[in-house]
Design a protein around this motif. Structure first.
Motif, PDB file in Angstrom:
ATOM      1  N   ARG A 124       0.769  -1.350   0.069  1.00  0.00           N
ATOM      2  CA  ARG A 124      -0.085   0.011  -0.054  1.00  0.00           C
ATOM      3  C   ARG A 124       0.801   1.289   0.097  1.00  0.00           C
ATOM      4  O   ARG A 124       2.008   1.414   0.771  1.00  0.00           O
ATOM      5  CB  ARG A 124      -0.807  -0.174   1.242  1.00  0.00           C
ATOM      6  CG  ARG A 124      -2.056   0.910   1.312  1.00  0.00           C
ATOM      7  CD  ARG A 124      -3.103  -0.174   1.064  1.00  0.00           C
ATOM      8  NE  ARG A 124      -4.542   0.617   0.941  1.00  0.00           N
ATOM      9  CZ  ARG A 124      -5.362   0.848   0.255  1.00  0.00           C
ATOM     10  NH1 ARG A 124      -5.140   0.311  -0.826  1.00  0.00           N
ATOM     11  NH2 ARG A 124      -6.628   1.676   0.416  1.00  0.00           N
ATOM     12  N   LEU A 125       0.524   2.128  -0.892  1.00  0.00           N
ATOM     13  CA  LEU A 125       1.181   3.672  -0.832  1.00  0.00           C
ATOM     14  C   LEU A 125       0.186   4.549  -0.423  1.00  0.00           C
ATOM     15  O   LEU A 125      -0.752   4.704  -0.890  1.00  0.00           O
ATOM     16  CB  LEU A 125       1.809   3.773  -2.085  1.00  0.00           C
ATOM     17  CG  LEU A 125       2.419   4.956  -2.654  1.00  0.00           C
ATOM     18  CD1 LEU A 125       3.803   5.246  -1.838  1.00  0.00           C
ATOM     19  CD2 LEU A 125       2.685   5.172  -4.041  1.00  0.00           C
ATOM     20  N   TYR A 126       0.795   5.652   0.056  1.00  0.00           N
ATOM     21  CA  TYR A 126       0.068   6.749   0.710  1.00  0.00           C
ATOM     22  C   TYR A 126       0.694   8.030   0.347  1.00  0.00           C
ATOM     23  O   TYR A 126       1.773   8.250   0.473  1.00  0.00           O
ATOM     24  CB  TYR A 126      -0.006   6.684   2.344  1.00  0.00           C
ATOM     25  CG  TYR A 126      -0.656   8.082   2.879  1.00  0.00           C
ATOM     26  CD1 TYR A 126      -2.047   8.333   2.803  1.00  0.00           C
ATOM     27  CD2 TYR A 126      -0.080   9.070   3.191  1.00  0.00           C
ATOM     28  CE1 TYR A 126      -2.527   9.260   3.460  1.00  0.00           C
ATOM     29  CE2 TYR A 126      -0.534  10.253   3.794  1.00  0.00           C
ATOM     30  CZ  TYR A 126      -1.784  10.276   3.894  1.00  0.00           C
ATOM     31  OH  TYR A 126      -2.502  11.423   4.513  1.00  0.00           O
ATOM     32  N   VAL A 153       8.678   6.181  -3.767  1.00  0.00           N
ATOM     33  CA  VAL A 153       8.251   5.358  -2.353  1.00  0.00           C
ATOM     34  C   VAL A 153       9.508   5.415  -1.374  1.00  0.00           C
ATOM     35  O   VAL A 153      10.362   4.497  -1.710  1.00  0.00           O
ATOM     36  CB  VAL A 153       7.774   4.111  -2.888  1.00  0.00           C
ATOM     37  CG1 VAL A 153       7.397   3.235  -1.677  1.00  0.00           C
ATOM     38  CG2 VAL A 153       6.841   4.054  -4.096  1.00  0.00           C
ATOM     39  N   ARG A 154       9.103   6.018  -0.116  1.00  0.00           N
ATOM     40  CA  ARG A 154      10.115   6.006   0.535  1.00  0.00           C
ATOM     41  C   ARG A 154      10.049   4.676   1.600  1.00  0.00           C
ATOM     42  O   ARG A 154       8.888   4.019   1.610  1.00  0.00           O
ATOM     43  CB  ARG A 154       9.497   7.102   1.583  1.00  0.00           C
ATOM     44  CG  ARG A 154       9.594   8.494   1.223  1.00  0.00           C
ATOM     45  CD  ARG A 154      10.712   9.397   1.263  1.00  0.00           C
ATOM     46  NE  ARG A 154      11.586   9.189   2.470  1.00  0.00           N
ATOM     47  CZ  ARG A 154      11.675   9.827   3.692  1.00  0.00           C
ATOM     48  NH1 ARG A 154      10.615  10.497   4.190  1.00  0.00           N
ATOM     49  NH2 ARG A 154      12.383   9.160   4.696  1.00  0.00           N
ATOM     50  N   GLY A 166       4.446   8.080   0.253  1.00  0.00           N
ATOM     51  CA  GLY A 166       4.891   8.551  -1.179  1.00  0.00           C
ATOM     52  C   GLY A 166       5.323   9.987  -1.191  1.00  0.00           C
ATOM     53  O   GLY A 166       4.191  10.737  -0.942  1.00  0.00           O
ATOM     54  N   VAL A 167       6.379  10.380  -1.571  1.00  0.00           N
ATOM     55  CA  VAL A 167       6.573  11.839  -1.576  1.00  0.00           C
ATOM     56  C   VAL A 167       6.957  12.388  -3.086  1.00  0.00           C
ATOM     57  O   VAL A 167       7.575  11.505  -3.892  1.00  0.00           O
ATOM     58  CB  VAL A 167       7.781  12.116  -0.337  1.00  0.00           C
ATOM     59  CG1 VAL A 167       7.406  12.026   0.783  1.00  0.00           C
ATOM     60  CG2 VAL A 167       9.087  11.680  -1.032  1.00  0.00           C
ATOM     61  N   CYS A 168       6.745  13.680  -3.516  1.00  0.00           N
ATOM     62  CA  CYS A 168       6.947  14.117  -4.644  1.00  0.00           C
ATOM     63  C   CYS A 168       8.480  13.802  -5.066  1.00  0.00           C
ATOM     64  O   CYS A 168       9.311  14.162  -4.324  1.00  0.00           O
ATOM     65  CB  CYS A 168       6.631  15.576  -4.792  1.00  0.00           C
ATOM     66  SG  CYS A 168       6.870  16.222  -6.301  1.00  0.00           S
TER      67      CYS A 168
END
Length: 181
Positions: A124-126, A153-154, A166-168
């Motif tokens: 799962r990715l947020y 995806v950190r 998930g960060v830009c």
């Protein structure tokens, strides 16, 4: 809290490789695939296995449920009626594991009463930018299905959310070209 040299602190979850020997008055095994949980069925305590669709030829009580929603609902009903000493064993990919984990914690099980066995690549990715959840594989980059931001995806995993962050990737150009048009 300080980190001891015996047990390092990690954000990414660690999963069981074999069932613990903790005593249980009842065991509930929840799995995406019945065959994946065979090793967990050999125990002295009464055991019930919930799985998607298929069941096994075994003496263990089993319920094959037609959908993931039906499985979650049946598990929720069982956990709401569970007595002290119930232990939960969950087998599946990370998206499945952490959804079941949150259901169990909400029903009152302690973290120590739940054992997780990871099988499969789905996770799962947020998106930290818009709050959208999505399922991904093992890739390190993805585009948000809602705001379209390209995400890194950190390796930071939130147990509360049951997801990786998930960060830009490119803060100088955060939006997809079609979003700006």
């Amino acid at each position: 809290m300080t980190a001891s040299s015996a047990e390092p602190l990690f954000s990414t979850p660690r999963y069981a490789t074999e069932a613990s020997g903790h005593a249980a008055s009842r065991r509930i095994v929840v799995t995406q695939q019945a065959r994946a949980a065979v090793a967990l069925l050999d125990a002295p305590a009464p055991t019930l296995m919930l799985c998607l669709g298929e069941t096994l030829t075994t003496s263990v009580d089993q319920e094959g449920l037609p959908s993931i929603e039906a499985l979650y609902l049946r598990l929720q009903m069982l956990l709401e009626q569970a007595q002290a000493g119930t232990r939960l064993y969950v087998c599946g990919d990370e998206s499945f594991l952490w959804h079941v984990y949150r259901l169990a914690r909400h029903a009152g099980l302690l973290a120590d009463e739940i054992e997780l066995f990871r099988q499969g690549e789905r996770r799962r990715l947020y998106c930290v930018h818009c709050g959208h959840f999505q399922d991904i594989g093992s890739e390190g980059e993805s585009s948000c299905g809602q705001c379209r931001v390209k995400l890194l995806v950190r390796e930071h995993f939130s147990r509360r959310l049951g997801a990786y962050m998930g960060v830009c990737i490119d803060p100088d150009s955060p939006y997809a070209p079609e979003v700006l048009a």
